[in-house]
Design a protein around this motif. Sequence first.
Motif, PDB file in Angstrom:
ATOM      1  N   SER A  94      73.258  72.974   9.217  1.00  0.00           N
ATOM      2  CA  SER A  94      74.568  72.388   8.901  1.00  0.00           C
ATOM      3  C   SER A  94      75.238  73.145   7.762  1.00  0.00           C
ATOM      4  O   SER A  94      76.459  73.395   7.798  1.00  0.00           O
ATOM      5  CB  SER A  94      74.399  70.914   8.533  1.00  0.00           C
ATOM      6  OG  SER A  94      73.815  70.188   9.595  1.00  0.00           O
ATOM      7  N   VAL A  97      76.640  76.421   9.149  1.00  0.00           N
ATOM      8  CA  VAL A  97      77.893  76.245   9.891  1.00  0.00           C
ATOM      9  C   VAL A  97      79.041  75.915   8.939  1.00  0.00           C
ATOM     10  O   VAL A  97      80.188  76.365   9.137  1.00  0.00           O
ATOM     11  CB  VAL A  97      77.726  75.134  10.946  1.00  0.00           C
ATOM     12  CG1 VAL A  97      79.049  74.820  11.629  1.00  0.00           C
ATOM     13  CG2 VAL A  97      76.692  75.543  11.981  1.00  0.00           C
ATOM     14  N   VAL A 229      79.379  77.918  19.343  1.00  0.00           N
ATOM     15  CA  VAL A 229      78.644  77.382  18.194  1.00  0.00           C
ATOM     16  C   VAL A 229      77.873  76.134  18.606  1.00  0.00           C
ATOM     17  O   VAL A 229      76.737  75.912  18.157  1.00  0.00           O
ATOM     18  CB  VAL A 229      79.621  77.080  17.031  1.00  0.00           C
ATOM     19  CG1 VAL A 229      78.898  76.393  15.881  1.00  0.00           C
ATOM     20  CG2 VAL A 229      80.265  78.367  16.550  1.00  0.00           C
ATOM     21  N   CYS A 233      73.755  76.080  18.188  1.00  0.00           N
ATOM     22  CA  CYS A 233      73.153  75.096  17.281  1.00  0.00           C
ATOM     23  C   CYS A 233      72.181  74.190  18.031  1.00  0.00           C
ATOM     24  O   CYS A 233      71.080  73.898  17.545  1.00  0.00           O
ATOM     25  CB  CYS A 233      74.245  74.265  16.619  1.00  0.00           C
ATOM     26  SG  CYS A 233      75.238  75.145  15.397  1.00  0.00           S
ATOM     27  N   LEU A 279      74.564  83.213  15.499  1.00  0.00           N
ATOM     28  CA  LEU A 279      75.422  82.184  14.900  1.00  0.00           C
ATOM     29  C   LEU A 279      76.053  82.687  13.606  1.00  0.00           C
ATOM     30  O   LEU A 279      77.249  82.462  13.353  1.00  0.00           O
ATOM     31  CB  LEU A 279      74.589  80.931  14.641  1.00  0.00           C
ATOM     32  CG  LEU A 279      75.304  79.766  13.960  1.00  0.00           C
ATOM     33  CD1 LEU A 279      76.446  79.250  14.831  1.00  0.00           C
ATOM     34  CD2 LEU A 279      74.321  78.640  13.658  1.00  0.00           C
ATOM     35  N   GLY A 296      79.592  72.743  15.837  1.00  0.00           N
ATOM     36  CA  GLY A 296      78.325  72.509  15.159  1.00  0.00           C
ATOM     37  C   GLY A 296      78.016  71.030  15.007  1.00  0.00           C
ATOM     38  O   GLY A 296      76.861  70.605  15.158  1.00  0.00           O
ATOM     39  N   TYR A 300      74.766  69.085  16.565  1.00  0.00           N
ATOM     40  CA  TYR A 300      73.901  68.244  15.734  1.00  0.00           C
ATOM     41  C   TYR A 300      73.831  66.829  16.291  1.00  0.00           C
ATOM     42  O   TYR A 300      72.755  66.201  16.301  1.00  0.00           O
ATOM     43  CB  TYR A 300      74.434  68.227  14.302  1.00  0.00           C
ATOM     44  CG  TYR A 300      73.741  67.243  13.391  1.00  0.00           C
ATOM     45  CD1 TYR A 300      72.525  67.572  12.795  1.00  0.00           C
ATOM     46  CD2 TYR A 300      74.297  65.995  13.129  1.00  0.00           C
ATOM     47  CE1 TYR A 300      71.884  66.676  11.957  1.00  0.00           C
ATOM     48  CE2 TYR A 300      73.661  65.092  12.301  1.00  0.00           C
ATOM     49  CZ  TYR A 300      72.454  65.430  11.718  1.00  0.00           C
ATOM     50  OH  TYR A 300      71.820  64.537  10.897  1.00  0.00           O
TER      51      TYR A 300
END
Length: 343
Positions: A94, A97, A229, A233, A279, A296, A300
């Motif tokens: 996190s 990103v 992305v 992720c 990334l 992102g 998550y």
Amino acid sequence: MDTKSKEEENTFNQKRLKVSSGGQMDMDLNSENSSNGFSTQINLEKLHKMAAELILLGKFLLKLLNAALVFVTDLLARILGSKLVRGHFHLMLSALVLFGPVLSLWVPKYSIFANSNNYLYRKFLKSTLGWTCIFSGSFILLLSISARHPRSLLLRHLSRIGVVGLLWWVCQRLLTLLEDASGTCYEPLTPARDIQGSSVQLLLHEDRTKLSCLKANMVWRGYEVSQDVLIVCLCCLLLVEEMSVFGPHLAQGKMSPGAPLRFIFLLCVVLLSLSMFLLLCLLAHFPKFPAQHLGGALGYLGWRVLYQGWYRLKPSWGCPALPGEGLFTTTDTHKPQSFKKPQ
């Protein structure tokens, strides 16, 4: 009489010379054949010795490579299986990103990774999920065979990969529909067509989707979520979750995993490193705010719903099970307390 006797004596001497010369020739041939056979025998012995030496060298190299593979995989398994990585990898991702686009202020503009037509972007980025499913599925299969899982439990573990693939397919369709509904296509006007000298530079096309608009070399304006992305992720989080069980598996010490399982584990680590590097390149060389942050966040969220939510439910709810479920057995519980995932 003397003349005849001389002639007979000459003929007899000639025959004797022929016989002696023929015998000498036979002896030469025999000696030559024997020497050829001896040299052939020597050459075969040399070849056997060379082959034996090569075999010994090959066995030594295989042992050396196997020792290196065991050392590297044991070290990586301890790192990925530690509480620090399992509990805080999503926070590190996190932060990457969130602050990765700031690196665009320092990265070189003429780097090979600043080219959007780079092979890494054109080929690997589009197939990230495919490689992740292949490597992680192979790892789950070999790990289940090594731990002697029943077939039903193996299918449950492999179903996690199918769930991620289905989730990505649904996300692609939903994001495409949202982008088409919220965006608009414009055609740039040339100076010849802009006769009145107005400030309008774009011509609206309401009947086009984003894909058809970009194919026609037009301009698309609207809300956007970075799917690249998102999938990178999600794949990174999936790989860490699936590989984190290898360390506790080695700690059991019941059966030493074979070289194929260790090699697949090493390939998964290489894929994870390459995905993280990809990334970082996307965030540093092609910053898009807030599209990349939204991508992102969705990646998550998908990991949180699956690995921190659904997979923790009881099997009676149709749960595919957490990684390592059934792999660690004790007298008290099917899953040791030290292996439970952090909340």
